[in-house]
Each structure stands twice: as structure tokens, then as C-alpha cells.
Scaffold this motif. Structure first.
Motif, PDB file in Angstrom:
ATOM      1  N   LEU A  15       0.821  -1.217   0.000  1.00 51.74           N
ATOM      2  CA  LEU A  15       0.000   0.000   0.000  1.00 51.74           C
ATOM      3  C   LEU A  15       0.848   1.257   0.000  1.00 51.74           C
ATOM      4  CD1 LEU A  15      -3.016  -0.704   2.373  1.00 51.74           C
ATOM      5  CD2 LEU A  15      -3.002  -0.492  -0.099  1.00 51.74           C
ATOM      6  N   LYS A  16       2.050   1.176   0.545  1.00 47.40           N
ATOM      7  CA  LYS A  16       2.921   2.344   0.605  1.00 47.40           C
ATOM      8  C   LYS A  16       3.834   2.435  -0.605  1.00 47.40           C
ATOM      9  CE  LYS A  16       4.284   1.047   4.828  1.00 47.40           C
ATOM     10  NZ  LYS A  16       5.069   1.040   6.077  1.00 47.40           N
ATOM     11  N   ALA A  17       3.661   1.526  -1.568  1.00 52.14           N
ATOM     12  CA  ALA A  17       4.631   1.419  -2.654  1.00 52.14           C
ATOM     13  C   ALA A  17       4.459   2.482  -3.741  1.00 52.14           C
ATOM     14  CB  ALA A  17       4.560   0.036  -3.277  1.00 52.14           C
ATOM     15  N   GLY A  18       3.253   2.923  -4.060  1.00 49.27           N
ATOM     16  CA  GLY A  18       3.111   3.940  -5.090  1.00 49.27           C
ATOM     17  C   GLY A  18       1.986   3.672  -6.064  1.00 49.27           C
ATOM     18  N   ASN A  19       2.297   3.591  -7.351  1.00 45.36           N
ATOM     19  CA  ASN A  19       1.322   3.533  -8.436  1.00 45.36           C
ATOM     20  C   ASN A  19       0.262   2.452  -8.206  1.00 45.36           C
ATOM     21  OD1 ASN A  19       0.400   2.435 -11.239  1.00 45.36           O
ATOM     22  ND2 ASN A  19       1.151   4.510 -11.614  1.00 45.36           N
ATOM     23  N   PRO A  20      -1.016   2.848  -8.035  1.00 42.80           N
ATOM     24  CA  PRO A  20      -2.083   1.870  -7.712  1.00 42.80           C
ATOM     25  C   PRO A  20      -2.276   0.812  -8.793  1.00 42.80           C
ATOM     26  CG  PRO A  20      -2.826   4.127  -7.303  1.00 42.80           C
ATOM     27  CD  PRO A  20      -1.527   4.226  -8.033  1.00 42.80           C
ATOM     28  N   MET A  21      -2.109   1.203 -10.066  1.00 41.77           N
ATOM     29  CA  MET A  21      -2.320   0.243 -11.145  1.00 41.77           C
ATOM     30  C   MET A  21      -1.302  -0.892 -11.077  1.00 41.77           C
ATOM     31  SD  MET A  21      -2.460   0.894 -15.276  1.00 41.77           S
ATOM     32  CE  MET A  21      -2.990   2.563 -14.998  1.00 41.77           C
ATOM     33  N   LEU A  22      -0.037  -0.528 -10.881  1.00 39.23           N
ATOM     34  CA  LEU A  22       1.008  -1.543 -10.799  1.00 39.23           C
ATOM     35  C   LEU A  22       0.865  -2.380  -9.527  1.00 39.23           C
ATOM     36  CD1 LEU A  22       3.577  -2.567 -12.261  1.00 39.23           C
ATOM     37  CD2 LEU A  22       4.888  -1.054 -10.776  1.00 39.23           C
ATOM     38  N   ILE A  23       0.490  -1.729  -8.423  1.00 40.67           N
ATOM     39  CA  ILE A  23       0.332  -2.448  -7.152  1.00 40.67           C
ATOM     40  C   ILE A  23      -0.829  -3.432  -7.231  1.00 40.67           C
ATOM     41  CG2 ILE A  23      -0.150  -2.193  -4.695  1.00 40.67           C
ATOM     42  CD1 ILE A  23       2.648  -1.268  -5.759  1.00 40.67           C
ATOM     43  N   GLY A  24      -1.933  -2.999  -7.838  1.00 39.63           N
ATOM     44  CA  GLY A  24      -3.070  -3.911  -8.010  1.00 39.63           C
ATOM     45  C   GLY A  24      -2.698  -5.121  -8.839  1.00 39.63           C
ATOM     46  N   PHE A  25      -1.925  -4.896  -9.901  1.00 42.74           N
ATOM     47  CA  PHE A  25      -1.467  -5.998 -10.746  1.00 42.74           C
ATOM     48  C   PHE A  25      -0.562  -6.954  -9.962  1.00 42.74           C
ATOM     49  CE2 PHE A  25       2.279  -7.418 -13.153  1.00 42.74           C
ATOM     50  CZ  PHE A  25       1.680  -8.322 -14.011  1.00 42.74           C
ATOM     51  N   LEU A  26       0.413  -6.399  -9.231  1.00 45.44           N
ATOM     52  CA  LEU A  26       1.362  -7.233  -8.481  1.00 45.44           C
ATOM     53  C   LEU A  26       0.664  -8.045  -7.392  1.00 45.44           C
ATOM     54  CD1 LEU A  26       4.506  -4.939  -8.087  1.00 45.44           C
ATOM     55  CD2 LEU A  26       4.346  -7.101  -9.338  1.00 45.44           C
ATOM     56  N   TYR A  27      -0.293  -7.419  -6.741  1.00 42.01           N
ATOM     57  CA  TYR A  27      -1.024  -8.127  -5.680  1.00 42.01           C
ATOM     58  C   TYR A  27      -1.679  -9.390  -6.241  1.00 42.01           C
ATOM     59  CZ  TYR A  27      -4.651  -9.179  -2.256  1.00 42.01           C
ATOM     60  OH  TYR A  27      -5.476  -9.813  -1.356  1.00 42.01           O
ATOM     61  N   GLY A  28      -2.338  -9.250  -7.407  1.00 40.52           N
ATOM     62  CA  GLY A  28      -2.966 -10.412  -8.025  1.00 40.52           C
ATOM     63  C   GLY A  28      -1.961 -11.476  -8.411  1.00 40.52           C
ATOM     64  N   LYS A  29      -0.800 -11.055  -8.937  1.00 38.13           N
ATOM     65  CA  LYS A  29       0.234 -12.006  -9.356  1.00 38.13           C
ATOM     66  C   LYS A  29       0.875 -12.718  -8.167  1.00 38.13           C
ATOM     67  CE  LYS A  29       0.179 -11.879 -13.801  1.00 38.13           C
ATOM     68  NZ  LYS A  29      -0.125 -13.116 -14.574  1.00 38.13           N
ATOM     69  N   LEU A  30       1.074 -11.998  -7.061  1.00 36.10           N
ATOM     70  CA  LEU A  30       1.693 -12.614  -5.886  1.00 36.10           C
ATOM     71  C   LEU A  30       0.768 -13.658  -5.279  1.00 36.10           C
ATOM     72  CD1 LEU A  30       3.386  -9.535  -4.152  1.00 36.10           C
ATOM     73  CD2 LEU A  30       4.356 -11.162  -5.769  1.00 36.10           C
ATOM     74  N   VAL A  31      -0.512 -13.340  -5.191  1.00 35.34           N
ATOM     75  CA  VAL A  31      -1.483 -14.300  -4.652  1.00 35.34           C
ATOM     76  C   VAL A  31      -1.546 -15.535  -5.545  1.00 35.34           C
ATOM     77  CG1 VAL A  31      -3.935 -14.691  -4.195  1.00 35.34           C
ATOM     78  CG2 VAL A  31      -2.867 -12.545  -3.478  1.00 35.34           C
ATOM     79  N   GLU A  32      -1.523 -15.321  -6.860  1.00 36.20           N
ATOM     80  CA  GLU A  32      -1.576 -16.436  -7.810  1.00 36.20           C
ATOM     81  C   GLU A  32      -0.327 -17.322  -7.681  1.00 36.20           C
ATOM     82  OE1 GLU A  32      -1.564 -17.104 -12.661  1.00 36.20           O
ATOM     83  OE2 GLU A  32      -2.212 -15.182 -11.835  1.00 36.20           O
ATOM     84  N   ALA A  33       0.849 -16.690  -7.513  1.00 39.46           N
ATOM     85  CA  ALA A  33       2.093 -17.462  -7.389  1.00 39.46           C
ATOM     86  C   ALA A  33       2.080 -18.334  -6.142  1.00 39.46           C
ATOM     87  CB  ALA A  33       3.293 -16.511  -7.363  1.00 39.46           C
ATOM     88  N   GLU A  34       1.526 -17.826  -5.052  1.00 37.33           N
ATOM     89  CA  GLU A  34       1.493 -18.602  -3.815  1.00 37.33           C
ATOM     90  C   GLU A  34       0.593 -19.823  -3.924  1.00 37.33           C
ATOM     91  OE1 GLU A  34       0.630 -16.061  -0.525  1.00 37.33           O
ATOM     92  OE2 GLU A  34       2.737 -15.497  -0.317  1.00 37.33           O
ATOM     93  N   LYS A  35      -0.370 -19.770  -4.850  1.00 35.85           N
ATOM     94  CA  LYS A  35      -1.218 -20.934  -5.064  1.00 35.85           C
ATOM     95  C   LYS A  35      -0.423 -22.091  -5.666  1.00 35.85           C
ATOM     96  CE  LYS A  35      -5.501 -18.284  -5.707  1.00 35.85           C
ATOM     97  NZ  LYS A  35      -6.577 -17.906  -6.659  1.00 35.85           N
ATOM     98  N   HIS A  36       0.737 -21.781  -6.261  1.00 29.89           N
ATOM     99  CA  HIS A  36       1.616 -22.810  -6.821  1.00 29.89           C
ATOM    100  C   HIS A  36       2.697 -23.215  -5.815  1.00 29.89           C
ATOM    101  CE1 HIS A  36       0.133 -22.524 -11.035  1.00 29.89           C
ATOM    102  NE2 HIS A  36      -0.126 -21.266 -10.697  1.00 29.89           N
TER     103      HIS A  36
END
Length: 428
Positions: free
Chosen positions: A278-299
């Protein structure tokens, strides 16, 4: 003498108007003084040494060059501001000459009738209007408005086409052109080429903005979901503190208490591992990364990250950066599918005053550098046919936006990682 003063006053009106259009304060610096000197030499040669009137056409590209040197060669801004000053100063001059004719009953649109004293009076009046009335109009806003309109470029392009065709027809019919017609014809062709290129760039930029808006809508939900998840967990903060504080009631040895507190704290850290996003900056990039990190943990991949960015105001569209990151993360996750243990992914996106860097690396066997070079070739893939476009597309994006891409093996704590890093240094 009076004629020269009148011409100088007229050109001062032009220069002051141009400065208003660029929203800059007028001053007699070396560039302005040099331009006025050259201009007066040209006009003196025409008025006193019988040089052809056609050479007055030279003053138009001359002032265009002056604006570029003084304010920068931004083609669209340059063309629009030069057309605007001609319309504004010419319009004011026409109104004043017309009023002068009505008042003194000498209405004539023959500029030869306005030599000497009359021309000096008219140009002096124009200068007064430019000095005291134009600042209230905020010409710079008009200039910016027109620069943001694609149809303006289209209109200018059509005018240039008409002028070029007219010049060509005139050349064919009359088997030649006057010197001023040659100059006008040449300028029209140059403007036609420039405007065609600018219109193409404008369309590309419009498409980029449209794509970024779509991406913003796509990842806004992920970003808001991250915010909501963290808020819900914050409500349980007091309960977690109370639990840690009360662990000594159920553990009767120091070693058991430390172990329990450590296990409970590690669980809390894992559950709140994305809070720093949340403290990182650009909301668009953060929203994208959040989805990718959650998806990676599923693997069953252990993900760590370092995100240190602002709004990412760089010369690369956000959706292009997301495309690069998405392909790199996807490739890393797919590369670890066959690994049964030690699945680890590291993502770094950092921004500083001179550029930014993005890195995606995963634990991997050592990859020979000849094979690394082949990664970026179109169609190269170990995953079957119709694959191998991700890294090829990344290479094209890097070429288009002057990004540096590095791929290498890194030994970290005795283990090999395959690292892909994208860098942009604004200083270069």
C-alpha cells in the motif's frame, strides 16, 4: 528611418505575442537581439537596396527557428504557436488599420499607403494592445487547448496538402514558379511531412492513454481488494496483541514461551505480508502485483518482494511495464512447475531520481549463456509449439523505449537464481 522604426515595433509585437503563447516573460537576451538584428538586415535590404519582396518569406522560417532555439523544438507546439501569432497580430493590425481609415476617411487596404508615419502609428497601436490587453486573455491556455486536439493537426495537414497540390499545378500550368512561390512550396512540403509524422505519434499516444485507462479499471478492483483485506485485519490488531501478551499463562518455561511467540508472530507476518504494498506507489502496478503474488502462492511458491516506487512518471506507459512484469513472472512460475521443493520467486521494482529498475528472479539450475541468448528469439520455447513470444515481445518493448535488459545467473547464499532485470537510466 521612420519605416525601420515601424518595422521594429511590429516585430516586437510579434515576439511579445509569441512569449505570451509560450507563457514566458519577454526579455532582450542574446537570442532575441540576434533575431531582431537579422530581421532588420533583411528588411533594410528589401526597402533600400531593391532586393525582391519575395525575400520577406525568409522571415517566417527564421522566426520558426527562433522559437525552436528559444523554447524548444516541440513540433506541434511550434507550428500551432506560429500560426496563432500570425492570426492574432495580423488580426489586431487589420482592425487598427480599418479604424484608422474610418477616423481619417482614408480607408484603404493597400499597405503601401501605410508607409512612414501612418505605419508607425498603426504598429505602435498594435504594440500597445499586445502589451496591455493580450496578457488578460491567457494565450497560453488557448495554445495548450489546441495542442491537445487531434483535429487541429488534421486541419493543418489538409491545408498543407492543398498548398502542395496548388503549387504543383501552378508549376505544371505556367512551367515554373517565382522565387517566393518556390520557397512557399518547399515550406508546405516540409510542414506536410512534419504534420504527417506528428499525427501518427498523436494517434499512438491516444491509443496508449486508452489502453492505460482500461488497465487502470482492470487492476483498480485488485488494489481496492488489497486495501479492504488489510483493513479487516487491522480490526483484529488488539486481539493479536492480547494473545501474544497472554501466552505466558499457557507456557510454563521461557523456551516454550519464546517458541510460541515466534510461531505466532511468523503467522501474523505471513498474513500481513502484503501490507507494505500500500505504501509502494502507483495503484495500477500495485493492483497488478497483488494479483500475481497471490496467484504465485497458489503454486506453493515462496514470494519475496521489494517495491519502492512513486507514481512511476517515466517515459514508458504503465501498461507496457505491466506487460513486461507479467511475462517475466509468468515465465518464472512456469519454470518452477517441475520443481518439487525450494520454489522461490523474488520481485523488485525500484524508482529513483535518474530512472527505475525491475527484476524478477527465481531459483533455477544454472542456465548456459548461449541458451540465455536464445531466450529472446521469436518462437524459442521449451514448452511446445506456438510459444516463446513473451521474452521476444519484452525485447521489442525495451528497444522501443530505450530500456536495458539483463539476464544472468546469480549465486545467492550458495544457490543459483535466474535473474531478468530491466533498467532505464534517465541520464543516458
Amino acid at each position: 528611418m521612420i519605416t525601420n522604426i515601424g518595422l521594429l515595433v511590429e516585430e516586437l509585437s510579434v515576439l511579445i505575442c509569441i512569449h505570451y503563447l509560450y507563457d514566458k516573460k519577454f526579455e532582450f537576451d542574446i537570442k532575441t537581439t540576434s533575431y531582431l538584428t537579422v530581421y532588420m538586415i533583411i528588411m533594410a535590404a528589401i526597402n533600400y537596396y531593391k532586393v525582391s519582396q519575395a525575400f520577406t518569406m525568409i522571415t517566417y522560417p527564421l522566426i520558426l527557428f527562433y522559437c525552436g532555439i528559444k523554447f524548444g523544438f516541440r513540433i506541434k507546439e511550434l507550428i500551432i504557436n506560429n500560426i496563432l501569432y500570425m492570426v492574432i497580430v495580423g488580426g489586431i493590425q487589420l482592425i487598427i488599420i480599418t479604424c484608422y481609415g474610418w477616423i481619417f476617411n482614408t480607408l484603404s487596404f493597400d499597405m503601401l499607403a501605410f508607409r512612414n508615419k501612418e505605419m508607425l502609428i498603426a504598429n505602435g497601436s498594435v504594440l500597445l494592445v499586445v502589451l496591455f490587453m493580450l496578457p488578460k486573455i491567457k494565450l497560453n491556455r488557448l495554445s495548450i487547448y489546441l495542442q491537445n486536439r487531434e483535429w487541429i493537426l488534421t486541419i493543418f495537414l489538409c491545408i498543407c496538402i492543398v498548398l502542395v497540390v496548388a503549387g504543383y499545378v501552378n508549376y505544371k500550368v505556367f512551367s515554373g514558379l517565382e522565387i517566393y512561390q518556390y520557397l512557399f512550396f518547399f515550406i508546405s512540403i516540409v510542414l506536410f511531412c512534419i504534420l504527417t509524422g506528428q499525427l501518427g505519434k498523436y494517434k499512438i499516444r491516444s491509443k496508449e492513454i486508452e489502453t492505460e485507462l482500461k488497465m487502470h479499471k482492470l487492476y483498480a478492483d485488485s488494489f481496492h481488494g488489497l486495501i479492504e483485506e488489510i483493513r479487516l485485519r487491522q480490526h483484529e490488531f488488539d486481539n493479536h496483541i492480547s494473545t501474544i501478551y497472554s501466552l505466558h499463562y499457557t507456557h510454563h518455561s521461557y523456551e516454550a514461551l519464546v517458541k510460541a511467540q515466534n510461531e505466532y508472530s511468523q503467522t501474523l507476518i505471513k498474513e500481513n505480508r502484503y501490507n507494505k504494498l500500500l505504501k509502494a506507489g502507483n495503484p495500477m502496478l500495485i493492483g497488478f502485483l497483488y494479483g500475481k503474488l497471490v496467484e504465485a502462492e497458489k503454486h506453493d511458491i515462496n514470494v519475496t518482494y521489494q517495491i519502492d516506487i512513486g507514481e512511476l512518471n517515466v517515459d514508458v506507459p504503465i501498461y507496457k511495464l505491466i506487460e513486461i512484469l507479467g511475462n517475466l513472472i509468468k515465465n518464472a512460475v512456469e519454470a518452477m512447475e517441475t520443481q518439487e521443493e525450494c520454489k522461490a520467486l523474488y520481485i523488485r521494482v525500484v524508482e529513483n531520481g535518474i530512472g527505475f529498475a525491475m527484476e524478477v528472479r527465481n531459483k533455477s539450475e544454472f542456465v548456459d549463456y548461449s541458451q540465455i541468448e536464445a531466450f529472446f528469439k521469436k518462437g524459442f520455447s521449451k514448452k511446445g509449439k506456438n510459444r516463446g513470444l513473451g521474452l521476444y515481445n519484452i525485447k521489442n518493448i525495451c528497444n522501443n523505449y530505450s530500456l536495458d535488459i539483463f539476464c544472468e545467473n546469480k549465486i545467492i547464499e550458495g544457490e543459483n537464481w535466474l535473474s531478468f532485470e530491466i533498467r532505464k537510466n534517465e541520464a543516458t
